[in-house]
Design a protein around this motif. Sequence first.
Motif, PDB file in Angstrom:
ATOM      1  N   TYR A   1      -4.815  -3.831  -9.610  1.00 23.80           N
ATOM      2  CA  TYR A   1      -5.176  -3.389  -8.267  1.00 23.80           C
ATOM      3  C   TYR A   1      -3.941  -3.264  -7.375  1.00 23.80           C
ATOM      4  O   TYR A   1      -3.791  -2.290  -6.628  1.00 23.80           O
ATOM      5  CB  TYR A   1      -6.182  -4.359  -7.640  1.00 23.80           C
ATOM      6  N   VAL A   2      -3.052  -4.252  -7.458  1.00 22.96           N
ATOM      7  CA  VAL A   2      -1.887  -4.246  -6.575  1.00 22.96           C
ATOM      8  C   VAL A   2      -0.981  -3.067  -6.913  1.00 22.96           C
ATOM      9  O   VAL A   2      -0.461  -2.379  -6.027  1.00 22.96           O
ATOM     10  CB  VAL A   2      -1.128  -5.592  -6.655  1.00 22.96           C
ATOM     11  N   LYS A   3      -0.812  -2.804  -8.225  1.00 21.92           N
ATOM     12  CA  LYS A   3      -0.023  -1.651  -8.662  1.00 21.92           C
ATOM     13  C   LYS A   3      -0.611  -0.360  -8.098  1.00 21.92           C
ATOM     14  O   LYS A   3       0.099   0.501  -7.587  1.00 21.92           O
ATOM     15  CB  LYS A   3      -0.022  -1.575 -10.186  1.00 21.92           C
ATOM     16  N   GLU A   4      -1.924  -0.241  -8.216  1.00 20.18           N
ATOM     17  CA  GLU A   4      -2.626   0.947  -7.734  1.00 20.18           C
ATOM     18  C   GLU A   4      -2.456   1.109  -6.228  1.00 20.18           C
ATOM     19  O   GLU A   4      -2.213   2.203  -5.729  1.00 20.18           O
ATOM     20  CB  GLU A   4      -4.112   0.788  -8.028  1.00 20.18           C
ATOM     21  N   PHE A   5      -2.595  -0.005  -5.515  1.00 17.74           N
ATOM     22  CA  PHE A   5      -2.459  -0.013  -4.059  1.00 17.74           C
ATOM     23  C   PHE A   5      -1.081   0.544  -3.682  1.00 17.74           C
ATOM     24  O   PHE A   5      -0.956   1.455  -2.852  1.00 17.74           O
ATOM     25  CB  PHE A   5      -2.633  -1.445  -3.550  1.00 17.74           C
ATOM     26  N   ALA A   6      -0.048   0.024  -4.330  1.00 14.15           N
ATOM     27  CA  ALA A   6       1.322   0.463  -4.037  1.00 14.15           C
ATOM     28  C   ALA A   6       1.462   1.958  -4.326  1.00 14.15           C
ATOM     29  O   ALA A   6       2.034   2.710  -3.532  1.00 14.15           O
ATOM     30  CB  ALA A   6       2.314  -0.350  -4.865  1.00 14.15           C
TER      31      ALA A   6
ATOM     32  N   ASN B   1      -0.958   4.216  -4.411  1.00 14.52           N
ATOM     33  CA  ASN B   1      -1.761   4.978  -3.445  1.00 14.52           C
ATOM     34  C   ASN B   1      -1.038   5.146  -2.110  1.00 14.52           C
ATOM     35  O   ASN B   1      -1.140   6.188  -1.462  1.00 14.52           O
ATOM     36  CB  ASN B   1      -3.115   4.301  -3.217  1.00 14.52           C
ATOM     37  N   LEU B   2      -0.307   4.098  -1.720  1.00 14.78           N
ATOM     38  CA  LEU B   2       0.477   4.177  -0.478  1.00 14.78           C
ATOM     39  C   LEU B   2       1.511   5.291  -0.588  1.00 14.78           C
ATOM     40  O   LEU B   2       1.635   6.143   0.286  1.00 14.78           O
ATOM     41  CB  LEU B   2       1.204   2.851  -0.223  1.00 14.78           C
ATOM     42  N   ILE B   3       2.271   5.260  -1.680  1.00 19.92           N
ATOM     43  CA  ILE B   3       3.328   6.250  -1.899  1.00 19.92           C
ATOM     44  C   ILE B   3       2.727   7.659  -2.000  1.00 19.92           C
ATOM     45  O   ILE B   3       3.213   8.606  -1.374  1.00 19.92           O
ATOM     46  CB  ILE B   3       4.117   5.915  -3.195  1.00 19.92           C
ATOM     47  N   ASP B   4       1.643   7.780  -2.779  1.00 18.20           N
ATOM     48  CA  ASP B   4       1.002   9.091  -2.954  1.00 18.20           C
ATOM     49  C   ASP B   4       0.531   9.654  -1.612  1.00 18.20           C
ATOM     50  O   ASP B   4       0.775  10.818  -1.301  1.00 18.20           O
ATOM     51  CB  ASP B   4      -0.217   8.980  -3.881  1.00 18.20           C
ATOM     52  N   ALA B   5      -0.149   8.821  -0.841  1.00 20.78           N
ATOM     53  CA  ALA B   5      -0.689   9.298   0.430  1.00 20.78           C
ATOM     54  C   ALA B   5       0.448   9.791   1.321  1.00 20.78           C
ATOM     55  O   ALA B   5       0.368  10.856   1.931  1.00 20.78           O
ATOM     56  CB  ALA B   5      -1.470   8.185   1.127  1.00 20.78           C
ATOM     57  N   LYS B   6       1.526   8.998   1.336  1.00 21.22           N
ATOM     58  CA  LYS B   6       2.622   9.353   2.240  1.00 21.22           C
ATOM     59  C   LYS B   6       3.383  10.591   1.760  1.00 21.22           C
ATOM     60  O   LYS B   6       3.848  11.386   2.571  1.00 21.22           O
ATOM     61  CB  LYS B   6       3.570   8.151   2.365  1.00 21.22           C
TER      62      LYS B   6
ATOM     63  N   LYS C   1       2.262  13.021  -0.670  1.00 24.90           N
ATOM     64  CA  LYS C   1       1.510  14.213  -1.062  1.00 24.90           C
ATOM     65  C   LYS C   1       0.630  14.794   0.040  1.00 24.90           C
ATOM     66  O   LYS C   1       0.220  15.941  -0.044  1.00 24.90           O
ATOM     67  CB  LYS C   1       0.656  13.915  -2.303  1.00 24.90           C
TER      68      LYS C   1
ATOM     69  N   ILE D   1      -6.657  11.762  -2.517  1.00 20.62           N
ATOM     70  CA  ILE D   1      -5.504  10.862  -2.363  1.00 20.62           C
ATOM     71  C   ILE D   1      -5.735   9.871  -1.224  1.00 20.62           C
ATOM     72  O   ILE D   1      -5.471   8.679  -1.341  1.00 20.62           O
ATOM     73  CB  ILE D   1      -4.211  11.672  -2.100  1.00 20.62           C
TER      74      ILE D   1
ATOM     75  N   LEU E   1      -6.512   5.589  -1.142  1.00 18.94           N
ATOM     76  CA  LEU E   1      -5.837   4.609  -0.288  1.00 18.94           C
ATOM     77  C   LEU E   1      -6.862   3.823   0.527  1.00 18.94           C
ATOM     78  O   LEU E   1      -6.743   2.604   0.679  1.00 18.94           O
ATOM     79  CB  LEU E   1      -4.829   5.320   0.633  1.00 18.94           C
TER      80      LEU E   1
ATOM     81  N   SER F   1      -8.296   1.227  -1.630  1.00 23.52           N
ATOM     82  CA  SER F   1      -7.385   0.095  -1.825  1.00 23.52           C
ATOM     83  C   SER F   1      -7.462  -0.869  -0.647  1.00 23.52           C
ATOM     84  O   SER F   1      -7.539  -2.085  -0.829  1.00 23.52           O
ATOM     85  CB  SER F   1      -5.941   0.586  -1.967  1.00 23.52           C
TER      86      SER F   1
ATOM     87  N   VAL G   1      -1.217   4.872   7.991  1.00 25.01           N
ATOM     88  CA  VAL G   1      -0.105   4.933   7.047  1.00 25.01           C
ATOM     89  C   VAL G   1       0.536   6.321   7.078  1.00 25.01           C
ATOM     90  O   VAL G   1       1.760   6.458   7.033  1.00 25.01           O
ATOM     91  CB  VAL G   1      -0.585   4.585   5.613  1.00 25.01           C
ATOM     92  N   LEU G   2      -0.304   7.366   7.208  1.00 23.01           N
ATOM     93  CA  LEU G   2       0.217   8.742   7.249  1.00 23.01           C
ATOM     94  C   LEU G   2       1.144   8.955   8.441  1.00 23.01           C
ATOM     95  O   LEU G   2       2.071   9.759   8.388  1.00 23.01           O
ATOM     96  CB  LEU G   2      -0.938   9.741   7.320  1.00 23.01           C
TER      97      LEU G   2
ATOM     98  N   VAL H   1       6.689   2.900   4.534  1.00 26.82           N
ATOM     99  CA  VAL H   1       5.658   2.974   3.494  1.00 26.82           C
ATOM    100  C   VAL H   1       6.248   2.598   2.134  1.00 26.82           C
ATOM    101  O   VAL H   1       5.637   1.869   1.358  1.00 26.82           O
ATOM    102  CB  VAL H   1       4.993   4.365   3.466  1.00 26.82           C
TER     103      VAL H   1
ATOM    104  N   ALA I   1       5.044  -0.622  -0.154  1.00 28.82           N
ATOM    105  CA  ALA I   1       4.663  -0.533  -1.567  1.00 28.82           C
ATOM    106  C   ALA I   1       5.504  -1.500  -2.398  1.00 28.82           C
ATOM    107  O   ALA I   1       4.996  -2.224  -3.261  1.00 28.82           O
ATOM    108  CB  ALA I   1       4.829   0.898  -2.060  1.00 28.82           C
TER     109      ALA I   1
ATOM    110  N   LEU J   1       4.496  -5.146  -1.859  1.00 28.29           N
ATOM    111  CA  LEU J   1       3.267  -5.467  -2.586  1.00 28.29           C
ATOM    112  C   LEU J   1       3.597  -5.842  -4.031  1.00 28.29           C
ATOM    113  O   LEU J   1       3.154  -6.877  -4.538  1.00 28.29           O
ATOM    114  CB  LEU J   1       2.332  -4.252  -2.599  1.00 28.29           C
ATOM    115  N   ILE J   2       4.396  -4.975  -4.668  1.00 31.87           N
ATOM    116  CA  ILE J   2       4.755  -5.210  -6.069  1.00 31.87           C
ATOM    117  C   ILE J   2       5.563  -6.507  -6.204  1.00 31.87           C
ATOM    118  O   ILE J   2       5.293  -7.341  -7.067  1.00 31.87           O
ATOM    119  CB  ILE J   2       5.582  -4.015  -6.613  1.00 31.87           C
TER     120      ILE J   2
END
Lengths: 193, 193
Positions: free
Chosen positions: A36-41, A43-48, A50, B3, B7, B10, B29-30, B37, B41, B44-45
Amino acid sequence: MKILENLIESFEKLPGIGPKTAERLAYSVLDLDDEYVKEFAQNLIDAKTKIKRCKICGMYCDSDICDVCKDKDRISDTLIVVSSTKDAIAIEKATKKYKYFVLNGNISLLKNITPDKLNIPLLLTRIETENIKEIILATSSTLDGETTARYLSNILENKVKVTRLAYGLPMGSELEYLDTLTLEKAISGRNKI
Amino acid sequence: MKILENLIESFEKLPGIGPKTAERLAYSVLDLDDEYVKEFAQNLIDAKTKIKRCKICGMYCDSDICDVCKDKDRISDTLIVVSSTKDAIAIEKATKKYKYFVLNGNISLLKNITPDKLNIPLLLTRIETENIKEIILATSSTLDGETTARYLSNILENKVKVTRLAYGLPMGSELEYLDTLTLEKAISGRNKI
């Protein structure tokens, strides 16, 4: 622990998250699954990275032009002007007939947001090139929202018909709990039935 | 937008974050800096991969043994038993005299957490090897916290002196706003002054 403090700080920078909540959230991350934590991280990067803004209306979307602007069935000579993508999405839930324009903020004296920080030039271009007949001002009924609506109506009133969302009783509201300003607006804006 | 929905999901998995708040946070976040951001991420990791549990007390820390367990100046024959690292840190703010043991949860009938899911065997080992004389049960005064304290006191009372944090008026509290259970406990536990 510096590592945990860094995470708490990250959460704290989100709007509406205070130090106590940030701490609670950071600790809760430790108790959650690795996956979950990996996914969260991610998703943050993707949202920002993409999600961008539609080149026509300014809404957040994952392509150059958003689905609303691509939609041929919408009324083409009217634009609903909103402060944010979220506001446009709220209106979409009520009606899917109109196209939008996102100002990306409100004029605010307190936060030092002057009109030149909003997307107004693009709005003026659209009014001309798309031959817009009506602008529906759908900013919030807060001080900043009202200021923005007043400003826009001033600069647009000679170019196009400018309307504002109606004020009045929210549906399902108990009269006794409503604030006096809303009641006053509801009385002065009364309609014949 | 898939996308953005990812988020939002999450954020929603974090405890105490409902769908509306998750949506608000995802949109915010956007609007934030790229740099922030990325850091978020990474934090979190880092938190998830670098923070582990102290091998002696079970507290979250960034090394094998936590600073509290390494501290030679603490009382060595007494352990404060808490449900989580956060509770231990709360006590640390009040006193730095004691060592801890983190159960990692509370016994809970509702959430189906049975005693075997807690760190109890390690606690029993510590009591023996470190020659512990007193166990201070510092679980919360909630139903689950009380159940856990009752269970532990049952299995420990023949091995060691078992005490429980005092109940009573919180400091600075107005008597008229206190619940009856707290008042009852404060009266039955009254002390000579």
